[in-house]
Design a protein around this motif. Sequence first.
Motif, PDB file in Angstrom:
ATOM      1  N   MET A   1       0.833  -1.177   0.000  1.00  0.00           N
ATOM      2  CA  MET A   1       0.000   0.000   0.000  1.00  0.00           C
ATOM      3  C   MET A   1       0.882   1.246   0.000  1.00  0.00           C
ATOM      4  SD  MET A   1      -3.513  -0.187   2.285  1.00  0.00           S
ATOM      5  CE  MET A   1      -2.808   0.400   3.756  1.00  0.00           C
ATOM      6  N   ASN A   2       0.510   2.246  -0.771  1.00  0.00           N
ATOM      7  CA  ASN A   2       1.257   3.497  -0.799  1.00  0.00           C
ATOM      8  C   ASN A   2       0.340   4.657  -0.384  1.00  0.00           C
ATOM      9  OD1 ASN A   2      -0.295   4.256  -3.043  1.00  0.00           O
ATOM     10  ND2 ASN A   2       1.179   3.379  -4.462  1.00  0.00           N
ATOM     11  N   LYS A   3       0.882   5.873  -0.365  1.00  0.00           N
ATOM     12  CA  LYS A   3       0.107   7.026   0.089  1.00  0.00           C
ATOM     13  C   LYS A   3      -1.114   7.279  -0.791  1.00  0.00           C
ATOM     14  CE  LYS A   3       0.326  11.891   1.211  1.00  0.00           C
ATOM     15  NZ  LYS A   3       1.060  13.127   1.095  1.00  0.00           N
ATOM     16  N   PHE A  26       2.286   8.437   4.899  1.00  0.00           N
ATOM     17  CA  PHE A  26       1.888   7.030   4.968  1.00  0.00           C
ATOM     18  C   PHE A  26       3.047   6.160   4.509  1.00  0.00           C
ATOM     19  CE2 PHE A  26       0.152   3.121   3.281  1.00  0.00           C
ATOM     20  CZ  PHE A  26      -0.711   2.734   4.290  1.00  0.00           C
ATOM     21  N   GLY A  27       3.410   5.185   5.334  1.00  0.00           N
ATOM     22  CA  GLY A  27       4.448   4.233   4.951  1.00  0.00           C
ATOM     23  C   GLY A  27       5.455   4.023   6.055  1.00  0.00           C
ATOM     24  N   ASP A  28       6.228   2.963   5.929  1.00  0.00           N
ATOM     25  CA  ASP A  28       7.295   2.636   6.863  1.00  0.00           C
ATOM     26  C   ASP A  28       6.796   2.640   8.314  1.00  0.00           C
ATOM     27  OD1 ASP A  28       9.894   1.882   7.526  1.00  0.00           O
ATOM     28  OD2 ASP A  28      10.549   3.967   7.771  1.00  0.00           O
ATOM     29  N   ARG A  29       5.692   1.898   8.548  1.00  0.00           N
ATOM     30  CA  ARG A  29       5.119   1.691   9.884  1.00  0.00           C
ATOM     31  C   ARG A  29       4.574   2.971  10.516  1.00  0.00           C
ATOM     32  NH1 ARG A  29       7.008  -3.417  11.945  1.00  0.00           N
ATOM     33  NH2 ARG A  29       6.795  -2.700  14.096  1.00  0.00           N
ATOM     34  N   ARG A  30       4.162   3.919   9.670  1.00  0.00           N
ATOM     35  CA  ARG A  30       3.722   5.223  10.174  1.00  0.00           C
ATOM     36  C   ARG A  30       2.613   5.792   9.290  1.00  0.00           C
ATOM     37  NH1 ARG A  30       5.485  10.021  12.758  1.00  0.00           N
ATOM     38  NH2 ARG A  30       5.430  11.845  11.410  1.00  0.00           N
ATOM     39  N   ALA A  31       1.665   6.481   9.934  1.00  0.00           N
ATOM     40  CA  ALA A  31       0.638   7.207   9.195  1.00  0.00           C
ATOM     41  C   ALA A  31       0.345   8.502   9.934  1.00  0.00           C
ATOM     42  CB  ALA A  31      -0.633   6.370   9.069  1.00  0.00           C
ATOM     43  N   THR A  62      -5.189   2.850  12.794  1.00  0.00           N
ATOM     44  CA  THR A  62      -5.512   1.782  11.848  1.00  0.00           C
ATOM     45  C   THR A  62      -4.762   1.950  10.533  1.00  0.00           C
ATOM     46  OG1 THR A  62      -7.641   1.470  12.924  1.00  0.00           O
ATOM     47  CG2 THR A  62      -7.400   0.523  10.749  1.00  0.00           C
ATOM     48  N   PHE A  63      -4.602   3.181  10.076  1.00  0.00           N
ATOM     49  CA  PHE A  63      -3.818   3.392   8.862  1.00  0.00           C
ATOM     50  C   PHE A  63      -2.364   3.004   9.087  1.00  0.00           C
ATOM     51  CE2 PHE A  63      -7.486   5.175   7.041  1.00  0.00           C
ATOM     52  CZ  PHE A  63      -7.274   5.356   5.683  1.00  0.00           C
ATOM     53  N   ALA A  64      -1.812   3.335  10.254  1.00  0.00           N
ATOM     54  CA  ALA A  64      -0.437   2.901  10.550  1.00  0.00           C
ATOM     55  C   ALA A  64      -0.348   1.380  10.511  1.00  0.00           C
ATOM     56  CB  ALA A  64       0.016   3.437  11.910  1.00  0.00           C
ATOM     57  N   ALA A  65      -1.318   0.710  11.129  1.00  0.00           N
ATOM     58  CA  ALA A  65      -1.346  -0.758  11.102  1.00  0.00           C
ATOM     59  C   ALA A  65      -1.413  -1.273   9.665  1.00  0.00           C
ATOM     60  CB  ALA A  65      -2.515  -1.287  11.927  1.00  0.00           C
ATOM     61  N   GLY A  66      -2.122  -0.564   8.816  1.00  0.00           N
ATOM     62  CA  GLY A  66      -2.241  -0.957   7.411  1.00  0.00           C
ATOM     63  C   GLY A  66      -0.923  -0.961   6.673  1.00  0.00           C
ATOM     64  N   THR A  67       0.061  -0.211   7.165  1.00  0.00           N
ATOM     65  CA  THR A  67       1.367  -0.214   6.507  1.00  0.00           C
ATOM     66  C   THR A  67       2.068  -1.553   6.648  1.00  0.00           C
ATOM     67  OG1 THR A  67       2.636   0.639   8.403  1.00  0.00           O
ATOM     68  CG2 THR A  67       1.677   2.285   6.896  1.00  0.00           C
ATOM     69  N   VAL A  68       1.686  -2.337   7.657  1.00  0.00           N
ATOM     70  CA  VAL A  68       2.309  -3.650   7.849  1.00  0.00           C
ATOM     71  C   VAL A  68       1.344  -4.808   7.606  1.00  0.00           C
ATOM     72  CG1 VAL A  68       4.111  -2.814   9.397  1.00  0.00           C
ATOM     73  CG2 VAL A  68       1.955  -3.612  10.360  1.00  0.00           C
ATOM     74  N   LEU A  90      -5.294  23.375  13.009  1.00  0.00           N
ATOM     75  CA  LEU A  90      -5.065  22.078  12.373  1.00  0.00           C
ATOM     76  C   LEU A  90      -4.920  21.009  13.446  1.00  0.00           C
ATOM     77  CD1 LEU A  90      -4.261  20.668   9.556  1.00  0.00           C
ATOM     78  CD2 LEU A  90      -1.919  20.882  10.404  1.00  0.00           C
ATOM     79  N   LEU A  91      -5.528  19.856  13.208  1.00  0.00           N
ATOM     80  CA  LEU A  91      -5.319  18.687  14.054  1.00  0.00           C
ATOM     81  C   LEU A  91      -4.451  17.715  13.280  1.00  0.00           C
ATOM     82  CD1 LEU A  91      -5.936  16.956  16.581  1.00  0.00           C
ATOM     83  CD2 LEU A  91      -7.920  16.061  15.331  1.00  0.00           C
ATOM     84  N   ARG A  92      -3.411  17.217  13.927  1.00  0.00           N
ATOM     85  CA  ARG A  92      -2.470  16.281  13.292  1.00  0.00           C
ATOM     86  C   ARG A  92      -2.362  15.048  14.172  1.00  0.00           C
ATOM     87  NH1 ARG A  92       1.763  16.649   9.471  1.00  0.00           N
ATOM     88  NH2 ARG A  92       3.560  15.366   9.978  1.00  0.00           N
ATOM     89  N   ALA A  93      -2.689  13.888  13.622  1.00  0.00           N
ATOM     90  CA  ALA A  93      -2.620  12.611  14.334  1.00  0.00           C
ATOM     91  C   ALA A  93      -1.470  11.801  13.744  1.00  0.00           C
ATOM     92  CB  ALA A  93      -3.933  11.852  14.188  1.00  0.00           C
ATOM     93  N   GLU A  94      -0.434  11.570  14.556  1.00  0.00           N
ATOM     94  CA  GLU A  94       0.776  10.872  14.115  1.00  0.00           C
ATOM     95  C   GLU A  94       0.827   9.498  14.776  1.00  0.00           C
ATOM     96  OE1 GLU A  94       4.139  13.336  15.042  1.00  0.00           O
ATOM     97  OE2 GLU A  94       3.361  15.045  13.902  1.00  0.00           O
ATOM     98  N   ALA A  95       0.664   8.447  13.985  1.00  0.00           N
ATOM     99  CA  ALA A  95       0.614   7.084  14.526  1.00  0.00           C
ATOM    100  C   ALA A  95       1.770   6.244  14.005  1.00  0.00           C
ATOM    101  CB  ALA A  95      -0.712   6.428  14.162  1.00  0.00           C
ATOM    102  N   THR A  96       2.266   5.355  14.875  1.00  0.00           N
ATOM    103  CA  THR A  96       3.338   4.437  14.503  1.00  0.00           C
ATOM    104  C   THR A  96       3.017   3.037  15.016  1.00  0.00           C
ATOM    105  OG1 THR A  96       4.579   4.962  16.500  1.00  0.00           O
ATOM    106  CG2 THR A  96       5.153   6.187  14.528  1.00  0.00           C
ATOM    107  N   VAL A  97       3.522   2.053  14.302  1.00  0.00           N
ATOM    108  CA  VAL A  97       3.376   0.659  14.712  1.00  0.00           C
ATOM    109  C   VAL A  97       4.392   0.373  15.812  1.00  0.00           C
ATOM    110  CG1 VAL A  97       3.551  -1.752  13.983  1.00  0.00           C
ATOM    111  CG2 VAL A  97       2.539  -0.036  12.441  1.00  0.00           C
ATOM    112  N   VAL A  98       3.918  -0.198  16.914  1.00  0.00           N
ATOM    113  CA  VAL A  98       4.786  -0.573  18.030  1.00  0.00           C
ATOM    114  C   VAL A  98       5.213  -2.032  17.890  1.00  0.00           C
ATOM    115  CG1 VAL A  98       4.895  -0.863  20.543  1.00  0.00           C
ATOM    116  CG2 VAL A  98       3.717   1.110  19.555  1.00  0.00           C
ATOM    117  N   GLN A  99       4.255  -2.886  17.514  1.00  0.00           N
ATOM    118  CA  GLN A  99       4.525  -4.321  17.349  1.00  0.00           C
ATOM    119  C   GLN A  99       3.523  -4.864  16.350  1.00  0.00           C
ATOM    120  OE1 GLN A  99       2.583  -7.209  18.224  1.00  0.00           O
ATOM    121  NE2 GLN A  99       4.238  -8.586  17.669  1.00  0.00           N
ATOM    122  N   ALA A 100       3.981  -5.763  15.497  1.00  0.00           N
ATOM    123  CA  ALA A 100       3.079  -6.345  14.503  1.00  0.00           C
ATOM    124  C   ALA A 100       3.363  -7.827  14.328  1.00  0.00           C
ATOM    125  CB  ALA A 100       3.226  -5.638  13.161  1.00  0.00           C
ATOM    126  N   GLY A 101       2.292  -8.577  14.177  1.00  0.00           N
ATOM    127  CA  GLY A 101       2.371  -9.981  13.819  1.00  0.00           C
ATOM    128  C   GLY A 101       1.748 -10.171  12.451  1.00  0.00           C
TER     129      GLY A 101
END
Length: 139
Positions: A1-3, A26-31, A62-68, A90-101
């Motif tokens: 998936m890409n941006k 979007f990408g590299d475990r981050r959204a 959920t978008f961050a999770a979608g990167t993995v 502006l509201l900015r929501a910065e999410a990262t994957v902590v752990q993924a299976g």
Amino acid sequence: MNKDFASAALAAQPFSVLLGARVAEFGDRRAVLELAVRDDLRQQNGYLHGGVLAYAADNALTFAAGTVLGPQILTSGFAIDYLVPADGVLLRAEATVVQAGRSRAACRCDLYTVDRDGVATLCAAAQGSAVVRRSATRG
């Protein structure tokens, strides 16, 4: 998936369109999702409504999770802590994957409001997880 794919997925969500959300990164475990703060998104005291922050956290996680995990996922749960009243342009929501299976990813999200001068203030923090939809795993 890409941006571009992520942006199309967000655009397919009528509620996201209503709020005016957009994929900033979007990408590299981050959204990162952003939305302009409007008066109709505020609560009675003039601050951005907590439900808007919760929406942004939910989708960014959920978008961050979608990167993995790929696109066939759903939020399985999240918790949010409101740290300071949210005010800005502006509201900015910065999410990262902590752990993924293979079928689940745990993520965290920091939510910032940005003022007219570009100064960002951390206003909420969330953590949650997303899972691959069962129908997506059936053959």
